[in-house]
Motif scaffolding. Sequence first.
Motif, mmCIF file in Angstrom:
data_model
loop_
_atom_site.group_PDB
_atom_site.id
_atom_site.type_symbol
_atom_site.label_atom_id
_atom_site.label_comp_id
_atom_site.label_asym_id
_atom_site.label_seq_id
_atom_site.Cartn_x
_atom_site.Cartn_y
_atom_site.Cartn_z
ATOM 1 N N ASP A 29 88.652 41.576 46.282
ATOM 2 C CA ASP A 29 87.861 41.469 47.323
ATOM 3 C C ASP A 29 87.352 40.092 47.987
ATOM 4 N N ASN A 30 88.317 38.916 47.944
ATOM 5 C CA ASN A 30 88.165 37.665 48.324
ATOM 6 C C ASN A 30 86.971 36.878 47.740
ATOM 7 N N ARG A 31 86.960 36.998 46.241
ATOM 8 C CA ARG A 31 86.021 36.280 45.776
ATOM 9 C C ARG A 31 86.772 35.104 44.997
ATOM 10 N N GLN A 32 86.129 33.993 44.737
ATOM 11 C CA GLN A 32 86.594 32.904 44.105
ATOM 12 C C GLN A 32 85.725 32.933 42.798
ATOM 13 N N PHE A 33 86.782 32.895 41.769
ATOM 14 C CA PHE A 33 86.533 32.901 40.292
ATOM 15 C C PHE A 33 85.328 31.804 39.909
ATOM 16 N N GLY A 34 84.419 32.157 39.550
ATOM 17 C CA GLY A 34 83.149 31.223 39.033
ATOM 18 C C GLY A 34 82.282 31.908 38.269
ATOM 19 N N ILE A 35 81.704 31.191 37.343
ATOM 20 C CA ILE A 35 80.595 31.750 36.608
ATOM 21 C C ILE A 35 79.128 30.959 36.560
ATOM 22 N N SER A 36 79.105 29.702 36.642
ATOM 23 C CA SER A 36 77.702 29.050 36.736
ATOM 24 C C SER A 36 76.818 29.257 37.612
#
Lengths: 185, 138
Positions: A29-36
């Motif tokens: 779904d066009n999300r850029q992987f990131g956590i913070s």
Amino acid sequence: MESMVSSPWPWYVAGPLIGLMVPALLLFDNRQFGISSTLRDFCAVVRPGKLEYFNYSVKEQLWRNWLVLGVLIGGWLASQLWEPVQVGISQQTIQDLSALGITNFSGYVPSELFNWKELFGLHGLVFVFTGGFMIGFGTRWADGCTAGHAITGLSLLSPASLLAVVGFFIGGLFTTHFLLPILLT
Amino acid sequence: MRYVFHLVLGILFGVVLLKSEVLSWFRIQEMFRFQSFHMYGIIGSAVATGALSVLIIKKFGITTLSGQPVDVTTKPVRWKANLFGGILFGMGWALTGACPAPIYALIGSGAYVFVLVLISAYVGTYVYALVKKKLPHG
């Protein structure tokens, strides 16, 4: 003692699996992987509207919070599947850390630094509270963490991410080689 | 319902973080002392896999499931923020031995002291927002 030492998944298994997070999220779904950013989301939910930085729609970020809930469950699941063992770090690292007074090498974190008794002593103050504070403050100032900058950003050949990763290592090397000897002896 | 995907992906990520020992303070120390290839191999091959995937997506014009063009925009360069914030983050990484994802995975694995690391990170985030305008960014 030998049989107690862990047998971790090798880097060439773990690394590609982590790298595949990037296309999986982009294609789904066009999300850029990131956590913070979840740290920011938490503040935005707890104290909305007060500061401009926390004035945005957290609903749009729900996916990321489901992701970190998964990470938490994954940590639990893995700890059920595999008995905690001594992490198989190099002999040189064991020697260096022993010289600094770290002697208990069982489990994933040193019990000398991370335990409830030491919490309000020097160790807790520095390694738990100050360390955690620096992670939160630093990652938001830098606009990303090891996931968003080092994995996703470098995968996209982002100059901002390269700068941030250089910063991560300057800070980590300085702390390891100059601060730890002062803090631990 | 679509968040089941993100949840499952997170679970897989958490399992990898524990079983490859990326969440271990000892492994982070070993990395910053250049005494093993393990962490460099993981980060390097993760970036290589991610970059190769992005390259393939771009080259063949692969779209998302719903047919949209894939978002390959990068974050804006604000060199002071990236560098100084990065240095501060790196110091926290070396002290706690955990970056944000491993904090969550460690809590899940039963290292409950890391709840306090997480709360401290929330406080750090909040204080950043308070002083943001006074900090150098660009």
